[in-house]
Design a protein around this motif. Structure first.
Motif, mmCIF file in Angstrom:
data_model
loop_
_atom_site.group_PDB
_atom_site.id
_atom_site.type_symbol
_atom_site.label_atom_id
_atom_site.label_comp_id
_atom_site.label_asym_id
_atom_site.label_seq_id
_atom_site.Cartn_x
_atom_site.Cartn_y
_atom_site.Cartn_z
ATOM 1 N N VAL A 123 0.831 -1.210 0.000
ATOM 2 C CA VAL A 123 0.000 0.000 0.000
ATOM 3 C C VAL A 123 0.867 1.262 0.000
ATOM 4 C CG1 VAL A 123 -2.028 -1.050 1.084
ATOM 5 C CG2 VAL A 123 -0.210 -0.092 2.517
ATOM 6 N N ASP A 124 2.164 1.093 -0.314
ATOM 7 C CA ASP A 124 3.076 2.234 -0.219
ATOM 8 C C ASP A 124 2.642 3.425 -1.077
ATOM 9 O OD1 ASP A 124 3.705 0.340 -2.290
ATOM 10 O OD2 ASP A 124 5.489 1.520 -2.749
ATOM 11 N N LEU A 125 2.056 3.156 -2.239
ATOM 12 C CA LEU A 125 1.667 4.267 -3.121
ATOM 13 C C LEU A 125 0.454 5.012 -2.571
ATOM 14 C CD1 LEU A 125 2.171 2.382 -6.514
ATOM 15 C CD2 LEU A 125 3.705 4.066 -5.494
ATOM 16 N N HIS A 126 -0.436 4.271 -1.895
ATOM 17 C CA HIS A 126 -1.574 4.933 -1.225
ATOM 18 C C HIS A 126 -1.024 5.866 -0.138
ATOM 19 C CE1 HIS A 126 -4.856 2.007 -2.541
ATOM 20 N NE2 HIS A 126 -3.759 1.329 -2.829
ATOM 21 N N PRO A 162 1.427 3.305 -12.001
ATOM 22 C CA PRO A 162 0.022 3.718 -12.175
ATOM 23 C C PRO A 162 -0.942 2.746 -11.477
ATOM 24 C CG PRO A 162 0.834 2.694 -14.182
ATOM 25 C CD PRO A 162 1.993 2.712 -13.231
ATOM 26 N N SER A 163 -0.877 2.741 -10.140
ATOM 27 C CA SER A 163 -1.751 1.853 -9.366
ATOM 28 C C SER A 163 -3.201 2.353 -9.419
ATOM 29 C CB SER A 163 -1.259 1.825 -7.918
ATOM 30 O OG SER A 163 -2.317 1.565 -7.028
ATOM 31 N N VAL A 164 -4.104 1.407 -9.656
ATOM 32 C CA VAL A 164 -5.530 1.743 -9.722
ATOM 33 C C VAL A 164 -6.008 2.235 -8.354
ATOM 34 C CG1 VAL A 164 -7.844 0.810 -10.147
ATOM 35 C CG2 VAL A 164 -5.902 0.030 -11.531
ATOM 36 N N THR A 304 -4.639 -7.763 -16.449
ATOM 37 C CA THR A 304 -4.261 -8.915 -15.626
ATOM 38 C C THR A 304 -5.492 -9.705 -15.190
ATOM 39 O OG1 THR A 304 -3.244 -9.582 -13.538
ATOM 40 C CG2 THR A 304 -4.101 -7.351 -13.604
ATOM 41 N N ASP A 305 -6.631 -9.018 -15.047
ATOM 42 C CA ASP A 305 -7.855 -9.703 -14.613
ATOM 43 C C ASP A 305 -8.439 -10.619 -15.692
ATOM 44 O OD1 ASP A 305 -7.644 -8.532 -12.161
ATOM 45 O OD2 ASP A 305 -9.337 -7.159 -12.389
ATOM 46 N N LEU A 306 -7.860 -10.601 -16.914
ATOM 47 C CA LEU A 306 -8.302 -11.553 -17.947
ATOM 48 C C LEU A 306 -7.209 -12.553 -18.308
ATOM 49 C CD1 LEU A 306 -10.343 -9.318 -20.469
ATOM 50 C CD2 LEU A 306 -11.235 -11.139 -19.004
ATOM 51 N N ALA A 326 2.761 -9.251 -15.874
ATOM 52 C CA ALA A 326 3.672 -8.166 -15.491
ATOM 53 C C ALA A 326 3.046 -7.207 -14.480
ATOM 54 C CB ALA A 326 4.110 -7.399 -16.747
ATOM 55 N N VAL A 327 1.825 -7.467 -14.040
ATOM 56 C CA VAL A 327 1.197 -6.570 -13.061
ATOM 57 C C VAL A 327 1.343 -7.123 -11.647
ATOM 58 C CG1 VAL A 327 -0.938 -5.407 -12.374
ATOM 59 C CG2 VAL A 327 -0.401 -5.667 -14.800
ATOM 60 N N PHE A 328 0.992 -8.382 -11.457
ATOM 61 C CA PHE A 328 1.172 -9.034 -10.149
ATOM 62 C C PHE A 328 2.176 -10.175 -10.306
ATOM 63 C CE2 PHE A 328 -3.153 -7.265 -9.743
ATOM 64 C CZ PHE A 328 -2.924 -6.446 -8.649
HETATM 65 C C1 UD1 Z 1 -7.198 -3.162 -9.049
HETATM 66 C C2 UD1 Z 1 -8.382 -4.065 -9.301
HETATM 67 C C3 UD1 Z 1 -7.905 -5.487 -9.582
HETATM 68 C C4 UD1 Z 1 -6.880 -5.486 -10.711
HETATM 69 C C5 UD1 Z 1 -5.776 -4.471 -10.448
HETATM 70 C C6 UD1 Z 1 -4.832 -4.308 -11.632
HETATM 71 C C7 UD1 Z 1 -10.110 -3.061 -7.951
HETATM 72 C C8 UD1 Z 1 -11.011 -3.172 -6.766
HETATM 73 N N1 UD1 Z 1 -9.240 -4.054 -8.138
HETATM 74 O O1 UD1 Z 1 -6.542 -3.650 -7.892
HETATM 75 O O2 UD1 Z 1 -9.043 -6.269 -9.945
HETATM 76 O O3 UD1 Z 1 -6.314 -6.777 -10.808
HETATM 77 O O4 UD1 Z 1 -6.340 -3.176 -10.181
HETATM 78 O O5 UD1 Z 1 -5.542 -3.969 -12.776
HETATM 79 O O6 UD1 Z 1 -10.217 -2.153 -8.750
HETATM 80 N N2 UD1 Z 1 1.191 -1.560 -5.979
HETATM 81 C C9 UD1 Z 1 2.250 -1.119 -5.199
HETATM 82 N N3 UD1 Z 1 1.985 -0.263 -4.183
HETATM 83 C C10 UD1 Z 1 0.728 0.203 -3.915
HETATM 84 C C11 UD1 Z 1 -0.347 -0.250 -4.717
HETATM 85 C C12 UD1 Z 1 -0.080 -1.134 -5.749
HETATM 86 O O7 UD1 Z 1 3.387 -1.512 -5.424
HETATM 87 O O8 UD1 Z 1 0.563 0.993 -2.974
HETATM 88 C C13 UD1 Z 1 1.469 -2.523 -7.082
HETATM 89 C C14 UD1 Z 1 0.745 -3.852 -6.872
HETATM 90 O O9 UD1 Z 1 1.486 -4.721 -6.034
HETATM 91 C C15 UD1 Z 1 0.645 -4.370 -8.277
HETATM 92 C C16 UD1 Z 1 0.454 -3.089 -9.110
HETATM 93 O O10 UD1 Z 1 0.908 -2.016 -8.278
HETATM 94 O O11 UD1 Z 1 1.843 -5.001 -8.663
HETATM 95 C C17 UD1 Z 1 -0.969 -2.831 -9.549
HETATM 96 O O12 UD1 Z 1 -1.801 -2.787 -8.404
HETATM 97 P P1 UD1 Z 1 -3.077 -1.832 -8.353
HETATM 98 O O13 UD1 Z 1 -3.274 -1.194 -9.686
HETATM 99 O O14 UD1 Z 1 -2.985 -0.939 -7.169
HETATM 100 O O15 UD1 Z 1 -4.244 -2.885 -8.102
HETATM 101 P P2 UD1 Z 1 -5.461 -2.757 -7.126
HETATM 102 O O16 UD1 Z 1 -5.954 -1.332 -7.105
HETATM 103 O O17 UD1 Z 1 -5.190 -3.446 -5.848
#
Ligand code: UD1
Length: 418
Positions: A123-126, A162-164, A304-306, A326-328
């Motif tokens: 959650v570091d980016l949050h 670009p974290s969602v 990644t969800d597909l 490449a996402v997770f």
């Molecule tokens: C959202 C989706 C999930 C989807 C994902 C990627 C929701 C509720 N969930 O999850 O279904 O699989 O996007 O499209 O919308 N990361 C960090 N630090 C952070 C946050 C993320 O390093 O603070 C990394 C994660 O470990 C991961 C990447 O960023 O490798 C993408 O994560 P993120 O886009 O944040 O996914 P979610 O928002 O959890």
């Protein structure tokens, strides 16, 4: 625990109605905590993750009511600044209540999301986004504790990736900040543009959502609002694979082609036909499936969800496919279960080599997470004989009436109550 029993070999045909997007619903429900006025959300999918998120905002003091039109959430006053480990453990998206609780109450405590079923999900980016806006945040014994000395201040937030979720956190917090906030390297997922549309209806001033650069003018004047969520592109992509894998034809009503461009490109490369209709998208396949080489990426790249669903399809292609995640970093829990159905897949690091074309045979398999488990259902639709999928609650988290929708277009599938 419910199970699903599937007998493979049926060609799917007909129409499937695509529900509202789960990943739009979850941040929008969290966002309802920002405003003291009611927010009506229509097109919420009937899935257990949405119910869980409604329970979370209910536990924070919001009043949730349902009518024929939709679900209304009114957070006139918030009762608590805490969310417990028990709620967060089950669903990572609960971390999205951190920003609204902090903005509204001046402090918030949210348990760190537990488990790491699809890799470390930090959650570091949050945290950095909230710190940039002036919050004091520390992680203490598994709890993210955020507080404000004075209010939130507008700032430039440059996301390291670009974290969602982090983009949603930054966006929500910025609606309370004094002055303007600029989010750079923002995630571009349609669900974020949809969150911005919802926040705008609630009174926020936002520009550029859906692009790399989002501008927010803070100190929102909140008002009562109603918002209709976008359709679920991942559910649509999943049924697209169901049509393709069975050599059938499905019309995905409500689905939006523009949200599925990269998935459609991959499907077409594999020999699947896709075209728009008045009501959505039509998917069909009559020829052989070709193998594919793909890497998952943030939107607008292949989602990644597909990934798990397309891997099930690749097991039926004539030749070897290479699929890189490449996402997770460890989102391959479906691989051993697909192999139990007869798939020939070799994992190396973040890549999977899928040698397609062999026969799949029904057997008993275990659902492990939401998207991993649906790939087993897809493979079971073409496997010879009967497949039993255990732990169906993973599917119920994100797919509305999956068994009924598949049965309606000809699949031999039944839910065994457990
Ligand atoms: C959202 C989706 C999930 C989807 C994902 C990627 C929701 C509720 N969930 O999850 O279904 O699989 O996007 O499209 O919308 N990361 C960090 N630090 C952070 C946050 C993320 O390093 O603070 C990394 C994660 O470990 C991961 C990447 O960023 O490798 C993408 O994560 P993120 O886009 O944040 O996914 P979610 O928002 O959890």
């Amino acid at each position: 625990m419910d199970k699903l029993r599937i007998v493979g070999g049926k060609r799917l045909q007909g129409a499937v109605s695509i529900a509202g997007a789960k990943n739009s619903a979850l941040p929008q429900i969290a966002a309802s905590l920002l405003s003291p006025f009611p927010l009506e959300l229509t097109n919420l999918p009937v899935v257990t993750d949405v119910q869980a998120m409604l329970n979370v905002v209910g536990a924070q003091g919001a009043v949730v009511s349902r009518s024929a039109q939709g679900t209304t959430i009114e957070a006139r006053a918030l009762l608590t600044v805490d969310t417990t480990y028990e709620t967060v453990r089950k669903m990572r998206a609960t971390v999205l209540v951190l920003a609204p609780l902090l903005a509204r109450n001046g402090q918030a405590r949210v348990s760190m999301p537990g488990g790491c079923a699809i890799g470390a999900r930090p959650v570091d980016l949050h945290v950095k986004a909230l710190q940039a806006l002036g919050a004091h945040v520390e992680i203490d014994r598994g709890v993210i504790a955020a507080s404000l000395k004075s209010g939130l201040r507008g700032a430039r937030i440059v996301l390291g990736a670009p974290s969602v979720g982090a983009t949603a956190t930054a966006l929500m917090a910025a609606t309370y900040a004094k002055g303007e906030t600029e989010i750079l390297n923002a995630a571009r997922e349609p669900e974020l543009a949809d969150l911005a549309a919802c926040l705008t209806a609630m009174g926020a001033e936002i520009e550029g959502a859906g692009t790399h650069r989002i501008l927010i003018n803070g100190e929102t004047s909140w008002r009562a609002a109603s918002h209709h969520s976008i359709p679920d592109r991942i559910e649509a992509g999943t049924y697209a694979v169901a049509a393709a894998i069975t050599g059938g034809q499905l019309e995905l009503t409500n689905a939006r082609l523009e949200h599925l461009a990269s998935a459609v490109q991959i499907l077409e490369m594999m020999g699947v036909n896709v075209w728009p209709s008045d009501r959505g998208i039509v998917i069909s396949r009559d020829g052989a499936l070709r193998p594919v080489d793909l890497t998952t990426e943030p939107y607008p790249g292949f989602p990644t969800d597909l990934q798990a669903q397309i891997m099930a399809l690749a097991t039926c292609a004539n030749g070897a496919s290479l699929i890189r995640e490449a996402v997770f970093e460890s989102r391959f829990m479906h691989v051993p279960e697909l192999c139990r159905l007869g798939a020939d897949i070799t994992l190396k690091g973040t890549s999977a080599l899928v040698r397609g074309g062999g026969k799949l045979y029904g057997t008993e398999v275990m659902a492990t997470d939401l998207r991993a488990s649906v790939s087993l259902i897809l493979a079971a639709l073409v496997a010879e004989g009967e497949t039993i999928v255990n732990r169906v609650y993973h599917l119920d988290r994100g797919y509305e009436q999956l068994d009924r929708k598949l049965r309606q277009c000809g699949a031999d599938i039944e839910r065994l109550k457990g």
